[in-house]
Each structure stands twice: as structure tokens, then as C-alpha cells.
Design an enzyme around this catalytic site. Sequence first.
Site, PDB file in Angstrom:
ATOM      1  N   ASP A 244       1.004  -1.066  -0.332  1.00  0.00           N
ATOM      2  CA  ASP A 244       0.064  -0.010   0.164  1.00  0.00           C
ATOM      3  C   ASP A 244       1.521   1.219  -0.378  1.00  0.00           C
ATOM      4  O   ASP A 244       1.736   1.037   0.502  1.00  0.00           O
ATOM      5  CB  ASP A 244      -0.851   0.155   0.989  1.00  0.00           C
ATOM      6  CG  ASP A 244      -1.841   1.024   1.473  1.00  0.00           C
ATOM      7  OD1 ASP A 244      -2.125   2.010   0.166  1.00  0.00           O
ATOM      8  OD2 ASP A 244      -1.869   1.777   2.263  1.00  0.00           O
ATOM      9  N   ARG A 245       0.830   2.476  -0.210  1.00  0.00           N
ATOM     10  CA  ARG A 245       1.281   3.457  -0.372  1.00  0.00           C
ATOM     11  C   ARG A 245       0.590   4.600   0.484  1.00  0.00           C
ATOM     12  O   ARG A 245       1.927   4.467   1.764  1.00  0.00           O
ATOM     13  CB  ARG A 245       1.185   4.102  -1.734  1.00  0.00           C
ATOM     14  CG  ARG A 245       2.358   5.241  -2.381  1.00  0.00           C
ATOM     15  CD  ARG A 245       1.914   6.393  -2.973  1.00  0.00           C
ATOM     16  NE  ARG A 245       0.762   7.463  -2.368  1.00  0.00           N
ATOM     17  CZ  ARG A 245       0.385   8.500  -3.232  1.00  0.00           C
ATOM     18  NH1 ARG A 245      -0.039   8.730  -4.240  1.00  0.00           N
ATOM     19  NH2 ARG A 245      -0.634   9.672  -2.288  1.00  0.00           N
ATOM     20  N   ASP A 246      -0.614   4.932   0.805  1.00  0.00           N
ATOM     21  CA  ASP A 246      -0.003   5.994   2.228  1.00  0.00           C
ATOM     22  C   ASP A 246      -0.504   5.342   3.319  1.00  0.00           C
ATOM     23  O   ASP A 246      -0.711   4.190   3.574  1.00  0.00           O
ATOM     24  CB  ASP A 246      -1.440   6.866   1.816  1.00  0.00           C
ATOM     25  CG  ASP A 246      -1.735   7.792   0.526  1.00  0.00           C
ATOM     26  OD1 ASP A 246      -0.699   8.047   0.333  1.00  0.00           O
ATOM     27  OD2 ASP A 246      -2.356   7.730  -0.086  1.00  0.00           O
ATOM     28  N   TYR A 255      -4.722  12.330   1.655  1.00  0.00           N
ATOM     29  CA  TYR A 255      -5.061  12.950  -0.046  1.00  0.00           C
ATOM     30  C   TYR A 255      -3.665  13.343  -0.613  1.00  0.00           C
ATOM     31  O   TYR A 255      -3.712  14.335  -0.515  1.00  0.00           O
ATOM     32  CB  TYR A 255      -5.919  13.431  -0.380  1.00  0.00           C
ATOM     33  CG  TYR A 255      -7.607  13.120   0.478  1.00  0.00           C
ATOM     34  CD1 TYR A 255      -7.784  12.111  -0.592  1.00  0.00           C
ATOM     35  CD2 TYR A 255      -8.526  14.035   0.784  1.00  0.00           C
ATOM     36  CE1 TYR A 255      -9.228  11.926  -0.267  1.00  0.00           C
ATOM     37  CE2 TYR A 255      -9.476  12.911   1.156  1.00  0.00           C
ATOM     38  CZ  TYR A 255      -9.775  11.776   1.062  1.00  0.00           C
ATOM     39  OH  TYR A 255     -10.741  11.104   1.226  1.00  0.00           O
ATOM     40  N   THR A 286      -2.028   0.967  -4.554  1.00  0.00           N
ATOM     41  CA  THR A 286      -2.914   2.091  -3.844  1.00  0.00           C
ATOM     42  C   THR A 286      -3.920   2.830  -4.225  1.00  0.00           C
ATOM     43  O   THR A 286      -4.627   2.868  -5.271  1.00  0.00           O
ATOM     44  CB  THR A 286      -2.229   2.997  -3.758  1.00  0.00           C
ATOM     45  OG1 THR A 286      -2.458   4.337  -3.378  1.00  0.00           O
ATOM     46  CG2 THR A 286      -1.616   3.535  -4.778  1.00  0.00           C
ATOM     47  N   ASN A 287      -5.355   3.019  -3.658  1.00  0.00           N
ATOM     48  CA  ASN A 287      -6.236   3.835  -3.940  1.00  0.00           C
ATOM     49  C   ASN A 287      -6.206   5.350  -3.254  1.00  0.00           C
ATOM     50  O   ASN A 287      -5.750   5.543  -2.527  1.00  0.00           O
ATOM     51  CB  ASN A 287      -7.637   3.593  -2.554  1.00  0.00           C
ATOM     52  CG  ASN A 287      -8.063   2.165  -1.961  1.00  0.00           C
ATOM     53  OD1 ASN A 287      -8.237   1.823  -3.266  1.00  0.00           O
ATOM     54  ND2 ASN A 287      -8.626   2.040  -0.912  1.00  0.00           N
ATOM     55  N   CYS A 325      -6.373   3.490  -7.683  1.00  0.00           N
ATOM     56  CA  CYS A 325      -7.581   3.295  -8.267  1.00  0.00           C
ATOM     57  C   CYS A 325      -8.131   4.566  -8.006  1.00  0.00           C
ATOM     58  O   CYS A 325      -7.953   5.406  -6.805  1.00  0.00           O
ATOM     59  CB  CYS A 325      -8.840   2.409  -7.453  1.00  0.00           C
ATOM     60  SG  CYS A 325      -9.893   2.350  -7.586  1.00  0.00           S
ATOM     61  N   ARG A 343     -11.013  -0.831  -6.644  1.00  0.00           N
ATOM     62  CA  ARG A 343     -11.010  -0.211  -5.077  1.00  0.00           C
ATOM     63  C   ARG A 343     -10.882  -0.934  -3.904  1.00  0.00           C
ATOM     64  O   ARG A 343     -11.735  -2.078  -3.476  1.00  0.00           O
ATOM     65  CB  ARG A 343     -12.173   0.972  -4.652  1.00  0.00           C
ATOM     66  CG  ARG A 343     -11.985   1.333  -3.419  1.00  0.00           C
ATOM     67  CD  ARG A 343     -13.128   3.035  -3.607  1.00  0.00           C
ATOM     68  NE  ARG A 343     -13.138   3.080  -2.019  1.00  0.00           N
ATOM     69  CZ  ARG A 343     -11.844   4.036  -1.453  1.00  0.00           C
ATOM     70  NH1 ARG A 343     -10.791   4.440  -2.313  1.00  0.00           N
ATOM     71  NH2 ARG A 343     -11.866   4.617  -0.263  1.00  0.00           N
ATOM     72  N   LYS A 344     -10.203  -1.634  -2.570  1.00  0.00           N
ATOM     73  CA  LYS A 344      -9.307  -1.472  -1.819  1.00  0.00           C
ATOM     74  C   LYS A 344     -10.712  -1.214  -0.638  1.00  0.00           C
ATOM     75  O   LYS A 344     -10.940  -0.526  -0.796  1.00  0.00           O
ATOM     76  CB  LYS A 344      -8.193  -1.779  -1.352  1.00  0.00           C
ATOM     77  CG  LYS A 344      -7.356  -2.373  -2.412  1.00  0.00           C
ATOM     78  CD  LYS A 344      -5.306  -2.072  -1.856  1.00  0.00           C
ATOM     79  CE  LYS A 344      -5.347  -0.098  -1.673  1.00  0.00           C
ATOM     80  NZ  LYS A 344      -4.327  -0.176  -0.965  1.00  0.00           N
TER      81      LYS A 344
END
Length: 409
Positions: A244-246, A255, A286-287, A325, A343-344
Site C-alpha cells: 500500500d502507499r499512504d 490525500y 493504492t486507493n 484506483c 478499490r480496496k
Amino acid sequence: MDEPVIRQGVILAGGMASRLGALAETTPKPILPIGDRPFLAWLMREMIRFGIDDFVLLAGHLAERLRDAIPAIRRTLPREVGITVSEEPERAGTGGAVFHARDLLAPRFLLCNGDSLFDCNLAPLLGAPPAGLARMVLRAIPDASRYGVVTLEGERVTAFAERPAQAGPGLINAGLYLMSREIVAHLTPRCSLERDVLPALAARGAVRGMVARGYFRDIGIPADLARAAAEIPRQLHRLALFLDRDGVINVDHGYVGTRARFEWIPGAPAAIRAATEAGFHVFVVTNQAGVARGFYDEAAVADLHAWMVAELRRAGGNIDDIRFCPTHPEGSVAAYRRESDWRKPGPGMILDLMRAWEVDPARALLVGDKESDLAAAAAAGVRGLLFPGGDLFAFLAPHLASLTPEAEV
């Protein structure tokens, strides 16, 4: 000012393959079958991992057969790339082949032999700042008596020598180079990079070197071709790390859509470098609902990701591929206001990467900071780990060790 990303791969694919006899009588050596695809497809796949998406094939012997193989090669690659064939007018040697392709060359390009594969971490090579006309990858081997050897002082290549008289360790040329297009001024229509050009440039201080380690195989003789066919598909169907990113790679400030708001999680670059060095695919899933909510657009996400990957390469790590996503069912931008299995907790991004890169879910691991990340992993058949914060390298290192190929044997 950011250095341009290296995107061009130039592959020497015009050799005669005389030592392979009837095996290569009507087929260029680089497209001999290795498992279910031509050797060249495996080689290009490895370069694509590190951001190469524009290929120039330097052809000579049986050039038409090489052109005919391109559709089959494309079908096996994880994403679309450009492929151009440059045919030498006569047998020109390795340097001459580059000379005849001079009008096709990018300002900096990756050059490699089309009949050998070195499974090493290319990030330090591609992330290095410009220096000299060529930067070459070297292999340290315990007995260099069968090869010409290279002398390295710091990062400067100072000399090339013939085979040493006595058995012993040494550095040898791995057949991988990062070159400046300015090297063309030192080439002629018929010349050898290895014998004529690089030794002369090294004497002038214009060649740099880096030592890398990893699996190496060439296909120059029948026995090595057979070994490659048995080994390479197993070697290059890699373990995979999904991140995952964030909240995992960068601090989740909410954001994050610009470099100004991007802050690395402690240990994240080190963790990604460790995974790259261990031979993992490293993917980001990542969403990015900030697009659907109108905080930034997809181009901003792509720009941030390109910068992030370039920074990681300068730190010696790599991200092989990214999926994001941009949709959200409550988005304020109508074009992105919808449900999506990407989208997770949906598994769509993970499944798409596994399809493109032929990943076995049993040999993959996902790290996320939310339960929705773990739900997406479970839906894709991938083991998930919940990152509690802190140092990502310290958290991830024992899990990487448990999945390394050595641990599987």
C-alpha cells in the site's frame, strides 16, 4: 533539476551463434526458445521491471527472423513497449552495430548483450548521475582465468586485461552498460566495444563501473542453452511484494497528491531496496480517492509516482509496477463516482498485477496499514500483513527473509 529517467534499452542481437550449430542455423540466438517464449522476451521483461519501455534491437544475422518473432515477444511482456529493429549493413561488431543505430539512440540508454541474462539489481546503475561516456556492470567471480578481467579503482574502470595466467578471483564484464549517446563519436562502422572502444575510453578516464551480484546465464553453447531453459523460467517467476502507499511508503497526511506533501515513512526506501536486492517484484497498490474528490487529477498521481520511483532508484531500490484506483462511490467528480473492484477492499489491482507479471499468489505478500488492504489481499489469495507504523525496514526484513528463494528450498 531532475535527471531524465532512462527509458531506452538497446540490445545486441546480431551475432552468428556458430557454437550452437544446427540449433541456431535458421534462428537468431536471442529468439531461441526458453520455456514458453523466446530468450529475448525474458531479457526484455527484466528491463521493463526497471522502467525501460523503448527497445532498439541491433540486428544482423537472420534479421528477418528476428522481426518475425516480435509479435510473439510482445504477447509475453507485462506491458506495451516500443520495439524498433536496426539492421547493420554488414557484419559490424558490437560497436559498429551501435554506430549504425546512432540516429535512434536516446541521450542515455541501457545497452546489453542479447545472448546473456544477469539477474541483478539495475536500480543503482539506472539511478546513477551522468559520469563519463559509459558505466558498466561487473561480476565478481572466484576464478576469472577463463575471462578477460577489468580493473576497478573506486568507481572508475582503469584497465581491461586478457585472461590472467593464474586462477583466482577477478572482476569480469557482465555485458550491461549505461551509455551516453556521445559515445558514438568514438565508434566506427566496424568495431568492437569490448576490444577497441571501452579499453581506449577507460584509459582516458571515461568509463565507470559497478559490481553487482545475481544469477547469470548465457546461451552461447548447447549445454548453457539447455541450462537456461531449465533455470530461467523458475528464476524469473519471482516472489512478489505488494505495498500500500499512504501509511506504508509515505506518511498519510490525507490525500497526498504532490511532492510537497509527500514524506517517506522511516525505513521505506531501505525496505524497498532490500526487497529488490532479494529478487522480489515490488508493486504498489493504492486507493487514490483524491482524484474522485477533485483534490488532484490522475496526471498529478502519475507525476508523483514517477518522482517516487526515480528517488527509490537513486537509493538503490525499485518499484516494478504500480496500480492506483481513482474512483470512489461518493466522489464529487462525476467521471470517477462509481464502485470498482480495483478499490480496496476489492482485489482488482492485485489481480491485474499478478496477471501481467505471472505472479503465483502463494509466493506473494502484501503490506498495508488498514484492514481493507488485508481484505483485498485475502480476496486475491495473497498473505497480508498489517503494518503498525514505525520503521518499515525493521518490520519487513524478517518477513522477506522467510520468503526468499533460499528459504523455500
